[in-house]
Design an enzyme around this catalytic site. Structure first.
Site, PDB file in Angstrom:
ATOM      1  N   ASP A  13      21.887 110.714  91.927  1.00 53.45           N
ATOM      2  CA  ASP A  13      20.571 110.174  92.272  1.00 53.45           C
ATOM      3  C   ASP A  13      20.534 108.645  92.332  1.00 53.45           C
ATOM      4  O   ASP A  13      19.520 108.025  92.023  1.00 53.45           O
ATOM      5  CB  ASP A  13      19.493 110.694  91.295  1.00 53.45           C
ATOM      6  CG  ASP A  13      19.531 112.197  91.186  1.00 53.45           C
ATOM      7  OD1 ASP A  13      19.598 112.847  92.241  1.00 53.45           O
ATOM      8  OD2 ASP A  13      19.510 112.735  90.064  1.00 53.45           O
ATOM      9  N   GLU A  14      21.636 108.053  92.743  1.00 54.77           N
ATOM     10  CA  GLU A  14      21.682 106.593  92.866  1.00 54.77           C
ATOM     11  C   GLU A  14      21.217 106.136  94.248  1.00 54.77           C
ATOM     12  O   GLU A  14      21.243 104.943  94.554  1.00 54.77           O
ATOM     13  CB  GLU A  14      23.112 106.073  92.653  1.00 54.77           C
ATOM     14  CG  GLU A  14      23.750 106.422  91.320  1.00 54.77           C
ATOM     15  CD  GLU A  14      24.614 107.691  91.414  1.00 54.77           C
ATOM     16  OE1 GLU A  14      24.474 108.444  92.411  1.00 54.77           O
ATOM     17  OE2 GLU A  14      25.411 107.932  90.499  1.00 54.77           O
ATOM     18  N   LYS A  16      22.690 107.508  97.155  1.00 57.67           N
ATOM     19  CA  LYS A  16      23.875 107.529  98.026  1.00 57.67           C
ATOM     20  C   LYS A  16      23.491 107.946  99.442  1.00 57.67           C
ATOM     21  O   LYS A  16      24.045 107.448 100.404  1.00 57.67           O
ATOM     22  CB  LYS A  16      24.907 108.552  97.507  1.00 57.67           C
ATOM     23  CG  LYS A  16      25.517 108.197  96.182  1.00 57.67           C
ATOM     24  CD  LYS A  16      26.505 109.271  95.736  1.00 57.67           C
ATOM     25  CE  LYS A  16      25.807 110.583  95.353  1.00 57.67           C
ATOM     26  NZ  LYS A  16      24.885 110.479  94.215  1.00 57.67           N
ATOM     27  N   GLY A  17      22.521 108.882  99.536  1.00 53.85           N
ATOM     28  CA  GLY A  17      22.091 109.375 100.842  1.00 53.85           C
ATOM     29  C   GLY A  17      21.620 108.228 101.718  1.00 53.85           C
ATOM     30  O   GLY A  17      21.939 108.158 102.900  1.00 53.85           O
ATOM     31  N   GLY A  42      21.110 116.831  95.707  1.00 57.44           N
ATOM     32  CA  GLY A  42      19.894 116.666  96.486  1.00 57.44           C
ATOM     33  C   GLY A  42      19.855 115.244  97.000  1.00 57.44           C
ATOM     34  O   GLY A  42      19.701 114.317  96.227  1.00 57.44           O
ATOM     35  N   HIS A  43      20.058 115.071  98.304  1.00 55.72           N
ATOM     36  CA  HIS A  43      20.053 113.722  98.877  1.00 55.72           C
ATOM     37  C   HIS A  43      18.740 113.493  99.614  1.00 55.72           C
ATOM     38  O   HIS A  43      18.397 114.249 100.515  1.00 55.72           O
ATOM     39  CB  HIS A  43      21.216 113.559  99.865  1.00 55.72           C
ATOM     40  CG  HIS A  43      22.558 113.543  99.207  1.00 55.72           C
ATOM     41  ND1 HIS A  43      23.726 113.552  99.901  1.00 55.72           N
ATOM     42  CD2 HIS A  43      22.898 113.502  97.905  1.00 55.72           C
ATOM     43  CE1 HIS A  43      24.743 113.523  99.055  1.00 55.72           C
ATOM     44  NE2 HIS A  43      24.264 113.502  97.830  1.00 55.72           N
ATOM     45  N   GLN A 174      26.702 113.875  93.399  1.00 55.89           N
ATOM     46  CA  GLN A 174      26.610 113.559  91.968  1.00 55.89           C
ATOM     47  C   GLN A 174      27.127 112.128  91.709  1.00 55.89           C
ATOM     48  O   GLN A 174      27.023 111.302  92.603  1.00 55.89           O
ATOM     49  CB  GLN A 174      27.359 114.586  91.113  1.00 55.89           C
ATOM     50  CG  GLN A 174      26.676 115.952  91.046  1.00 55.89           C
ATOM     51  CD  GLN A 174      27.025 116.860  92.206  1.00 55.89           C
ATOM     52  OE1 GLN A 174      28.168 116.982  92.575  1.00 55.89           O
ATOM     53  NE2 GLN A 174      26.039 117.504  92.789  1.00 55.89           N
ATOM     54  N   THR A 189      29.308 117.897  85.776  1.00 60.73           N
ATOM     55  CA  THR A 189      29.338 118.927  86.801  1.00 60.73           C
ATOM     56  C   THR A 189      30.768 119.453  86.895  1.00 60.73           C
ATOM     57  O   THR A 189      31.633 119.020  86.129  1.00 60.73           O
ATOM     58  CB  THR A 189      28.792 118.383  88.145  1.00 60.73           C
ATOM     59  OG1 THR A 189      28.618 119.473  89.051  1.00 60.73           O
ATOM     60  CG2 THR A 189      29.719 117.342  88.752  1.00 60.73           C
ATOM     61  N   ALA A 246      15.329 115.964  93.112  1.00 55.77           N
ATOM     62  CA  ALA A 246      15.151 116.391  94.503  1.00 55.77           C
ATOM     63  C   ALA A 246      15.495 117.871  94.673  1.00 55.77           C
ATOM     64  O   ALA A 246      14.997 118.532  95.574  1.00 55.77           O
ATOM     65  CB  ALA A 246      16.023 115.545  95.434  1.00 55.77           C
ATOM     66  N   LYS A 278      16.875 100.031  94.031  1.00 53.00           N
ATOM     67  CA  LYS A 278      15.594 100.156  93.324  1.00 53.00           C
ATOM     68  C   LYS A 278      15.172  98.924  92.530  1.00 53.00           C
ATOM     69  O   LYS A 278      14.540  99.038  91.475  1.00 53.00           O
ATOM     70  CB  LYS A 278      15.605 101.418  92.456  1.00 53.00           C
ATOM     71  CG  LYS A 278      15.594 102.708  93.311  1.00 53.00           C
ATOM     72  CD  LYS A 278      15.100 103.882  92.526  1.00 53.00           C
ATOM     73  CE  LYS A 278      14.483 104.958  93.380  1.00 53.00           C
ATOM     74  NZ  LYS A 278      14.012 106.115  92.657  1.00 53.00           N
TER      75      LYS A 278
HETATM   76  P1  IMP Z   1      25.609 121.607  87.851  1.00 47.78           P
HETATM   77  O1  IMP Z   1      26.292 120.618  88.748  1.00 47.78           O
HETATM   78  O2  IMP Z   1      24.463 122.323  88.515  1.00 47.78           O
HETATM   79  O3  IMP Z   1      26.589 122.526  87.189  1.00 47.78           O
HETATM   80  O4  IMP Z   1      24.945 120.778  86.655  1.00 47.78           O
HETATM   81  C1  IMP Z   1      25.699 120.022  85.736  1.00 47.78           C
HETATM   82  C2  IMP Z   1      25.014 118.725  85.381  1.00 47.78           C
HETATM   83  O5  IMP Z   1      25.037 117.858  86.511  1.00 47.78           O
HETATM   84  C3  IMP Z   1      23.538 118.867  84.996  1.00 47.78           C
HETATM   85  O6  IMP Z   1      23.232 117.886  84.035  1.00 47.78           O
HETATM   86  C4  IMP Z   1      22.819 118.598  86.317  1.00 47.78           C
HETATM   87  O7  IMP Z   1      21.500 118.151  86.129  1.00 47.78           O
HETATM   88  C5  IMP Z   1      23.700 117.498  86.861  1.00 47.78           C
HETATM   89  N1  IMP Z   1      23.648 117.392  88.319  1.00 47.78           N
HETATM   90  C6  IMP Z   1      24.245 118.199  89.225  1.00 47.78           C
HETATM   91  N2  IMP Z   1      24.002 117.779  90.461  1.00 47.78           N
HETATM   92  C7  IMP Z   1      23.252 116.680  90.355  1.00 47.78           C
HETATM   93  C8  IMP Z   1      22.709 115.765  91.318  1.00 47.78           C
HETATM   94  O8  IMP Z   1      22.897 115.880  92.530  1.00 47.78           O
HETATM   95  N3  IMP Z   1      21.974 114.732  90.808  1.00 47.78           N
HETATM   96  C9  IMP Z   1      21.786 114.572  89.471  1.00 47.78           C
HETATM   97  N4  IMP Z   1      22.287 115.374  88.553  1.00 47.78           N
HETATM   98  C10 IMP Z   1      23.013 116.434  88.987  1.00 47.78           C
HETATM   99 MG    MG Z   2      20.050 113.563  94.126  1.00 54.42          MG
END
Ligand code: IMP
Ligand code: MG
Length: 327
Positions: A13-14, A16-17, A42-43, A174, A189, A246, A278
């Site tokens: 969520d930095e 990147k998108g 989620g971008h 991520q 992740t 997102a 931001k």
């Molecule tokens: P998973 O990737 O769904 O297995 O989740 C593992 C960890 O990564 C959790 O803390 C999620 O909230 C975090 N996470 C996974 N994808 C994202 C992302 O795109 N943005 C922010 N956090 C993420």
């Molecule tokens: Mg995101």
């Protein structure tokens, strides 16, 4: 042959998108390659005045560039087709632009069902962990085995080595703070979010030109570990910065930036260009703080804080951004 990389240096969520969208607009690429993750990502992308949220699909589709979901990714066909539909409704047709590596792995209905509950680490419940687990357990399913994905399949070797003029933008999901090896395990992740992950997708290290690290001027984290200090200012930060997931809508925990983490993650990934997003959010909040060497430092102005960051990361070209449409 050349490749640029966009990757996250914090916990996802930095924005990147936004950076990928910007680069695909202003630089010339033949391909955009998503190199890790699944529909946990989620971008948020602003395109022609409209807001789009993508999960699987690389941002190249917005500019008609061949966009590949690489072998380092896991794909949920169900979520992918929903995403394709939603983009189409918004006026973005992915046909002929979207491709999937034959050897990418599939998030099955079983993986989704397995994760459809609260997990110890607070995952996005998108079947990401179970899909990667089965891949490494050699019980997984590759994209090439799924009929519905057939029209999109691509052979990465033929694609990247069949032509001498490929220019690839590698788009990470991520962030390195969530990396399976270098993040705060087990609150991570299941994929490789850093530069190393790019090479696992068939991109040669010799092709790398720029590594764009992306960060925010503060930090956010979504998941079940305790991250946010108990102070009212962070609720304001969350609201001003619209820090709600997102993918899941969950409130993101907030904290001041750790410059130590940023420096470590930039070094580990050979970052030479850095976008810090931001600034407008902290400006509205009216506070300028960061952690460095175990201390919380407070600055009298935005300029002073930016000068401090630039002084510490003096080997990197830094772009400070205060606009959600551009860098
Ligand atoms: P998973 O990737 O769904 O297995 O989740 C593992 C960890 O990564 C959790 O803390 C999620 O909230 C975090 N996470 C996974 N994808 C994202 C992302 O795109 N943005 C922010 N956090 C993420
Ligand atoms: Mg995101």
């Amino acid at each position: 042959m050349q490749a640029d990389v966009v990757l996250g240096l914090q916990y996802g969520d930095e924005a990147k998108g936004k950076v990928t969208h910007y680069l695909t607009k202003y630089k010339h690429y033949t391909h955009v390659l998503r190199f890790n993750g699944g529909c946990n990502a989620g971008h948020t992308i602003y395109h022609k005045g409209r807001k789009f949220i993508t999960h699987h699909i690389p941002a190249g589709v917005f500019h008609g560039i061949k966009s590949i979901i690489g072998p380092g990714c896991v794909i949920s066909p169900k979520h992918l087709f929903e995403e394709i539909e939603r983009l189409k409704e918004g006026g973005v047709d992915v046909e002929g632009k979207l491709f999937i590596a034959e050897n990418a792995h599939v998030i099955t209905e079983g993986h989704l069902a397995e994760e459809n509950k609260e997990t110890k680490i607070g995952t996005t419940k998108r079947g990401n962990g179970p899909a990667y687990r089965d891949k490494y357990n050699r019980t997984g399913v590759r994209a090439s085995e799924i009929s519905a994905l057939k029209p999109y399949l691509i052979n990465i070797y033929e694609e990247f080595f069949g032509d001498t003029s490929v220019q690839i933008l590698c788009e990470g999901a991520q962030g390195f703070g969530l990396d399976i090896d270098w993040g705060d395990y087990p609150f991570v992740t299941s994929s490789h979010c850093g530069l190393g992950g790019v090479f696992l997708n068939g991109v040669s290290p010799h092709w790398i030109r720029d590594v764009w690290g992306v960060a925010k001027i503060y930090e956010t984290y979504v998941g079940s570990k305790s991250f946010e200090p108990d102070q009212a200012v962070f609720q304001s930060l969350r609201d001003v910065g619209e820090e709600y997931g997102a993918t899941t809508g969950r409130p993101r925990q907030c904290n001041w930036m750790s410059l130590d983490l940023l420096q470590r993650n930039a070094r580990f990934n050979s970052v030479n260009k850095l976008v810090i997003n931001k600034l407008d959010v902290l400006r509205e909040l009216g506070q300028w703080k960061l952690y460095h060497k175990h201390e919380l430092l407070e600055f009298g102005s935005e300029t002073k804080m930016c000068e401090y960051i630039s002084g510490v990361l003096d080997n990197i070209e830094i772009f400070f951004s205060d606009d959600k449409n551009s860098i």
